[in-house]
Write a protein that holds these residues in place. Structure first.
Motif, mmCIF file in Angstrom:
data_model
loop_
_atom_site.group_PDB
_atom_site.id
_atom_site.type_symbol
_atom_site.label_atom_id
_atom_site.label_comp_id
_atom_site.label_asym_id
_atom_site.label_seq_id
_atom_site.Cartn_x
_atom_site.Cartn_y
_atom_site.Cartn_z
ATOM 1 N N GLY A 77 0.810 -1.227 0.000
ATOM 2 C CA GLY A 77 0.000 0.000 0.000
ATOM 3 C C GLY A 77 0.832 1.261 0.000
ATOM 4 N N GLY A 78 1.939 1.232 -0.712
ATOM 5 C CA GLY A 78 2.778 2.436 -0.809
ATOM 6 C C GLY A 78 3.519 2.418 -2.136
ATOM 7 N N ASN A 79 4.055 3.559 -2.487
ATOM 8 C CA ASN A 79 4.768 3.702 -3.754
ATOM 9 C C ASN A 79 6.075 4.437 -3.492
ATOM 10 O OD1 ASN A 79 5.539 4.112 -6.395
ATOM 11 N ND2 ASN A 79 3.926 5.613 -6.861
ATOM 12 N N PRO A 80 7.020 3.742 -2.810
ATOM 13 C CA PRO A 80 8.251 4.436 -2.399
ATOM 14 C C PRO A 80 9.006 5.060 -3.562
ATOM 15 C CG PRO A 80 8.203 2.182 -1.521
ATOM 16 C CD PRO A 80 7.004 2.333 -2.405
ATOM 17 N N GLY B 210 23.660 -7.325 -1.619
ATOM 18 C CA GLY B 210 22.647 -6.285 -1.802
ATOM 19 C C GLY B 210 21.369 -6.829 -2.413
ATOM 20 N N ARG B 211 20.958 -6.231 -3.523
ATOM 21 C CA ARG B 211 19.685 -6.566 -4.156
ATOM 22 C C ARG B 211 19.551 -8.057 -4.464
ATOM 23 N NH1 ARG B 211 15.552 -7.799 -5.107
ATOM 24 N NH2 ARG B 211 13.920 -7.012 -6.476
ATOM 25 N N LYS B 212 20.670 -8.679 -4.853
ATOM 26 C CA LYS B 212 20.635 -10.099 -5.240
ATOM 27 C C LYS B 212 20.256 -10.984 -4.057
ATOM 28 C CE LYS B 212 24.123 -10.063 -8.853
ATOM 29 N NZ LYS B 212 25.392 -9.427 -8.474
ATOM 30 N N ASP B 213 20.545 -10.534 -2.865
ATOM 31 C CA ASP B 213 20.243 -11.345 -1.680
ATOM 32 C C ASP B 213 18.838 -11.096 -1.143
ATOM 33 O OD1 ASP B 213 22.668 -12.555 -1.694
ATOM 34 O OD2 ASP B 213 23.622 -11.136 -0.308
ATOM 35 N N ARG B 214 18.093 -10.239 -1.797
ATOM 36 C CA ARG B 214 16.764 -9.903 -1.264
ATOM 37 C C ARG B 214 15.661 -10.282 -2.248
ATOM 38 N NH1 ARG B 214 18.276 -5.531 2.626
ATOM 39 N NH2 ARG B 214 20.137 -4.550 1.797
ATOM 40 N N THR B 215 14.519 -10.662 -1.697
ATOM 41 C CA THR B 215 13.315 -10.831 -2.505
ATOM 42 C C THR B 215 12.401 -9.658 -2.160
ATOM 43 O OG1 THR B 215 13.526 -13.217 -2.356
ATOM 44 C CG2 THR B 215 11.381 -12.365 -3.040
ATOM 45 N N ALA B 216 11.873 -9.005 -3.191
ATOM 46 C CA ALA B 216 10.999 -7.848 -2.945
ATOM 47 C C ALA B 216 9.620 -8.109 -3.517
ATOM 48 C CB ALA B 216 11.594 -6.599 -3.571
ATOM 49 N N VAL B 217 8.603 -7.787 -2.713
ATOM 50 C CA VAL B 217 7.208 -7.965 -3.123
ATOM 51 C C VAL B 217 6.516 -6.614 -3.004
ATOM 52 C CG1 VAL B 217 5.035 -9.143 -2.590
ATOM 53 C CG2 VAL B 217 7.203 -10.335 -2.240
ATOM 54 N N LEU B 218 5.726 -6.257 -3.993
ATOM 55 C CA LEU B 218 4.910 -5.047 -3.890
ATOM 56 C C LEU B 218 3.442 -5.454 -3.917
ATOM 57 C CD1 LEU B 218 4.719 -1.859 -3.977
ATOM 58 C CD2 LEU B 218 4.394 -2.120 -6.429
ATOM 59 N N ILE B 219 2.683 -4.983 -2.934
ATOM 60 C CA ILE B 219 1.243 -5.240 -2.910
ATOM 61 C C ILE B 219 0.550 -3.889 -3.027
ATOM 62 C CG2 ILE B 219 -0.687 -6.179 -1.576
ATOM 63 C CD1 ILE B 219 1.349 -7.935 -0.075
ATOM 64 N N ASP B 220 -0.244 -3.724 -4.067
ATOM 65 C CA ASP B 220 -0.905 -2.434 -4.257
ATOM 66 C C ASP B 220 -2.079 -2.610 -5.214
ATOM 67 O OD1 ASP B 220 -1.495 0.240 -4.067
ATOM 68 O OD2 ASP B 220 0.446 0.961 -4.746
ATOM 69 N N VAL B 221 -2.967 -1.636 -5.214
ATOM 70 C CA VAL B 221 -4.089 -1.671 -6.151
ATOM 71 C C VAL B 221 -3.669 -1.149 -7.528
ATOM 72 C CG1 VAL B 221 -5.882 -1.504 -4.391
ATOM 73 C CG2 VAL B 221 -4.914 0.583 -5.352
ATOM 74 N N GLY C 41 12.546 -10.921 7.566
ATOM 75 C CA GLY C 41 11.579 -10.301 6.678
ATOM 76 C C GLY C 41 11.034 -9.014 7.276
ATOM 77 N N VAL C 42 10.591 -8.131 6.415
ATOM 78 C CA VAL C 42 9.989 -6.887 6.913
ATOM 79 C C VAL C 42 8.858 -6.458 5.978
ATOM 80 C CG1 VAL C 42 11.712 -5.398 5.770
ATOM 81 C CG2 VAL C 42 10.448 -4.522 7.720
ATOM 82 N N ILE C 43 7.769 -6.010 6.587
ATOM 83 C CA ILE C 43 6.671 -5.430 5.799
ATOM 84 C C ILE C 43 6.715 -3.925 6.025
ATOM 85 C CG2 ILE C 43 4.189 -5.404 5.347
ATOM 86 C CD1 ILE C 43 3.977 -8.104 6.779
ATOM 87 N N LEU C 44 6.854 -3.178 4.948
ATOM 88 C CA LEU C 44 6.871 -1.715 5.038
ATOM 89 C C LEU C 44 5.560 -1.241 4.428
ATOM 90 C CD1 LEU C 44 10.548 -1.519 3.855
ATOM 91 C CD2 LEU C 44 9.760 -0.954 6.157
ATOM 92 N N PHE C 45 4.675 -0.718 5.261
ATOM 93 C CA PHE C 45 3.328 -0.448 4.744
ATOM 94 C C PHE C 45 3.000 1.040 4.725
ATOM 95 C CE2 PHE C 45 1.088 0.070 8.856
ATOM 96 C CZ PHE C 45 2.006 -0.498 9.731
ATOM 97 N N GLY C 46 2.186 1.396 3.740
ATOM 98 C CA GLY C 46 1.886 2.805 3.503
ATOM 99 C C GLY C 46 0.428 3.148 3.710
ATOM 100 N N MET C 47 0.063 4.288 3.180
ATOM 101 C CA MET C 47 -1.274 4.821 3.454
ATOM 102 C C MET C 47 -2.358 4.186 2.601
ATOM 103 S SD MET C 47 -0.512 8.712 4.496
ATOM 104 C CE MET C 47 0.078 9.286 2.950
ATOM 105 N N GLY C 48 -1.938 3.303 1.665
ATOM 106 C CA GLY C 48 -2.936 2.519 0.956
ATOM 107 C C GLY C 48 -3.756 1.693 1.940
ATOM 108 N N LEU C 49 -3.156 1.364 3.064
ATOM 109 C CA LEU C 49 -3.879 0.607 4.094
ATOM 110 C C LEU C 49 -4.680 1.514 5.013
ATOM 111 C CD1 LEU C 49 -1.122 -1.939 5.202
ATOM 112 C CD2 LEU C 49 -3.161 -2.422 3.889
ATOM 113 N N THR C 50 -4.051 2.608 5.451
ATOM 114 C CA THR C 50 -4.670 3.398 6.523
ATOM 115 C C THR C 50 -5.750 4.356 6.034
ATOM 116 O OG1 THR C 50 -2.975 5.098 6.295
ATOM 117 C CG2 THR C 50 -2.562 3.371 7.903
ATOM 118 N N MET C 51 -5.683 4.710 4.742
ATOM 119 C CA MET C 51 -6.642 5.701 4.242
ATOM 120 C C MET C 51 -7.847 5.050 3.585
ATOM 121 S SD MET C 51 -4.480 8.726 2.531
ATOM 122 C CE MET C 51 -3.947 10.112 3.518
#
Ligand code: SF4
Lengths: 117, 453
Positions: free
Chosen positions: B158-161, B184-195, B259-269
């Protein structure tokens, strides 16, 4: 004829840049007054970039030009506009007891407009 | 404050300020190298496009120190008038505070306490719902330093960093090489959840396009999978994401080391608000049965996190606090700015570095326009234009030193670039506070004439 849509107001980098230049600059005004519409919806509604559309709900309304959203950024049925005065006009005062009015995912109607604001 | 520390004069009239801090967004990047020519910043090395716009457009403008009812006035007169307005109010509201220093935030809170008002910050209309959720389910938290050094599975929800926090990927969450993610990037998996398939989708390995207003259902579906509950494939109709994809994501989440979830205002608004945040925080908590997971809100304004910290350490609550009963009371919906304005309750407002006249709901804006207000802002805004007293201030981080809190609650010192002829928020608020106290103390003293002394 008015069609139902879901409106997502949000941030864009252009909005952030022009915000710093000043809220009374042309750049900021244009950025917060341009509605993005999915390509499929533009085609279906026979809209062209720059056409004026009226967006409204039970709280308020705004009339702005629309543009085709980039690529597959927006799915059909969804609209996007940069946060600002226009998007706030559709926000009601009720926060359902949490302090935050419904500010994203708003049910709205869209219709073509013939006169400018 | 002196601006000469850490500044080197490279040519006459040209200075370079090392390790300056950008306060435009919650990333609070503190590795800026600013070139200053007179009262202008002409280069901002390391700044992103937003940071550059921030530094290049906050030069000294030629405006009066203050406006009283639209007429130019000096600071002293304006502070007198501001104190009068706040003292005569019965239900005053202090609001904003996310774009000023922590030192100024403390004084604004003290003023609100002296006058028995409500203090609310822009948090209530960004991550206030997450603040409510923290109280419900807690927050499994970590710093951005840990994300940088350890996170091998990162979910942006729910964010667009890429557009709102442009350096987040490169400085903290995706690209940097860290102690336990040396590639760095090669060692990470990135997921984006958004509308929306935003610009941030390009940076992710997986993009999950959730149906609008279905984040809550999606978070609960993942919680169920985390617990080993079998889900019906019809979950795809509900959330827009196939069961197969959800299982693949959950598999990756369980295999992650950090793991970490970084969440934005797509959730709160969006409808659901604190329940959406709560679901995501609970998911991160549940994942700790398998491996290490955290969740952090992505904060927008430069010191909105400081506002939460100051209001929390002073009153015990993060925002929407009523101080009129002699003790703090917290009740979102009752004591939050949007509500007290939309219901027509507040009878005066002190607004610091915020522009509710352009981003509050229409009923709230209509009421705010009709009550006396005191506004502090370095730039002219719709809120300043309608204010009874509007102060022109210097800009925090560019002209004014102090402390701000990064979005992960880490305090960062500011290193200003050049002096401004305008006073800081802190100086103006202190001036208002001392006037309020003088008046209150004078009124509480026994009248010598009445006592016959
Ligand atoms: S990411 Fe944010 S804090 Fe960092 S330079 Fe860009 S605007 Fe400034």
């Amino acid at each position: 004829m008015a069609e139902p849509f879901i409106l997502i107001p949000g941030r864009t980098s252009q909005q952030g840049v022009t915000l710093n230049e000043g809220k009374y600059t042309e750049g900021y005004r244009v950025e917060i007054s341009t509605l993005q519409v999915a390509p499929e919806d533009m085609q279906r509604l026979e809209l062209e970039d720059g056409d004026l559309v009226r967006v409204y709900n039970e709280v308020g309304e705004f009339t702005v030009p629309c543009v085709t959203a980039r690529g597959d950024e927006l799915p059909p049925g969804m609209l996007f506009i940069s946060y600002g005065d226009n998007s706030s006009r559709l926000m009601g005062g009720d926060t359902q007891g949490c302090g935050m009015p419904d500010s994203k995912g708003l049910d709205v109607f869209l219709e073509t407009a013939t006169v400018s604001e | 404050m002196s601006t000469t520390e850490a500044a080197t004069e490279t040519a006459p009239g040209l200075r370079v300020v090392q390790d300056a801090t950008c306060t435009f967004c919650g990333c609070v990047c503190d590795d800026m190298e600013l070139t200053v020519e007179g009262d202008r910043i002409t280069k901002a090395k390391n700044a992103c496009v937003l940071g550059k716009a921030w530094f290049f457009n906050h030069h000294v403008e030629d405006r009066p120190e203050a406006l009283i009812d639209g007429q130019p006035a000096g600071y002293e007169q304006a502070m007198d008038r501001a104190a009068e307005i706040l003292l005569s109010a019965r239900f005053p509201l202090t609001y904003g505070l996310s774009d000023t220093t922590t030192e100024a935030q403390r004084v604004a809170l003290a003023i609100t306490d002296w006058i028995g008002g409500i203090v609310d910050t822009t948090t209530s209309v960004c991550h206030g719902p997450s603040g409510i959720a923290f109280q419900g389910v807690g927050e499994v938290t970590c710093s951005l330093g840990e994300v940088k050094n350890r996170a091998d599975y990162v979910i942006f929800w729910g964010g667009n960093p890429a557009e709102s926090h442009p350096r987040h990927f490169t400085k903290y969450s995706l690209m940097p090489k860290g102690e336990f993610v040396p590639n760095g990037r090669k060692d990470r998996t990135a997921v984006l959840i958004d509308v929306r398939k935003t610009k941030s989708a390009k940076a992710a390995d997986h993009f999950l396009q959730v149906k609008p207003r279905r984040d809550f259902e999606l978070a609960w579906a993942l919680r169920a999978l985390a617990r080993g509950v079998e889900l019906d494939p019809s979950i795809e109709e509900t959330t827009g994401i196939s069961l197969e994809t959800l299982e693949e994501i959950m598999d990756g989440m369980k295999k992650a080391k950090f793991g970490v979830i970084l969440f934005g205002m797509g959730l709160t608004m969006t409808r659901g608000k604190h329940l959406n945040s709560e679901a995501v925080l609970a998911l991160a908590r549940d994942m700790n049965e398998h491996t290490r997971w955290s969740a952090k809100p992505m904060r927008g304004h430069g010191n909105v996190t400081g506002a939460d910290n100051v209001v929390s350490w002073s009153t015990g609550y993060p925002f929407g606090v009523h101080l009129g009963s002699g003790f703090p009371r917290f009740n979102p919906g009752e004591f939050t700015a949007s509500d007290v304005l939309a219901r027509g309750e507040a009878d005066a407002a002190l607004i610091i570095a915020s522009d509710p006249m352009s981003n509050f709901s229409q009923p709230a804006r209509d009421h705010l326009e009709g009550i006396p207000s005191v506004v502090l802002d370095p730039k002219l805004s719709d809120t300043a234009r309608t204010a009874s007293v509007a102060f022109t201030t210097s800009t925090y981080g560019i002209n004014t030193g102090g402390t701000v809190y990064r979005m992960d609650d880490v305090p960062i010192p500011l290193r200003p670039a050049f002096d401004s002829p305008y006073k800081s928020d802190l100086e103006i608020l202190r001036g208002i506070e001392s006037r309020i106290r003088q008046r209150q103390l004078a009124e509480s003293l026994p009248d010598p004439a009445a006592s016959g002394a």
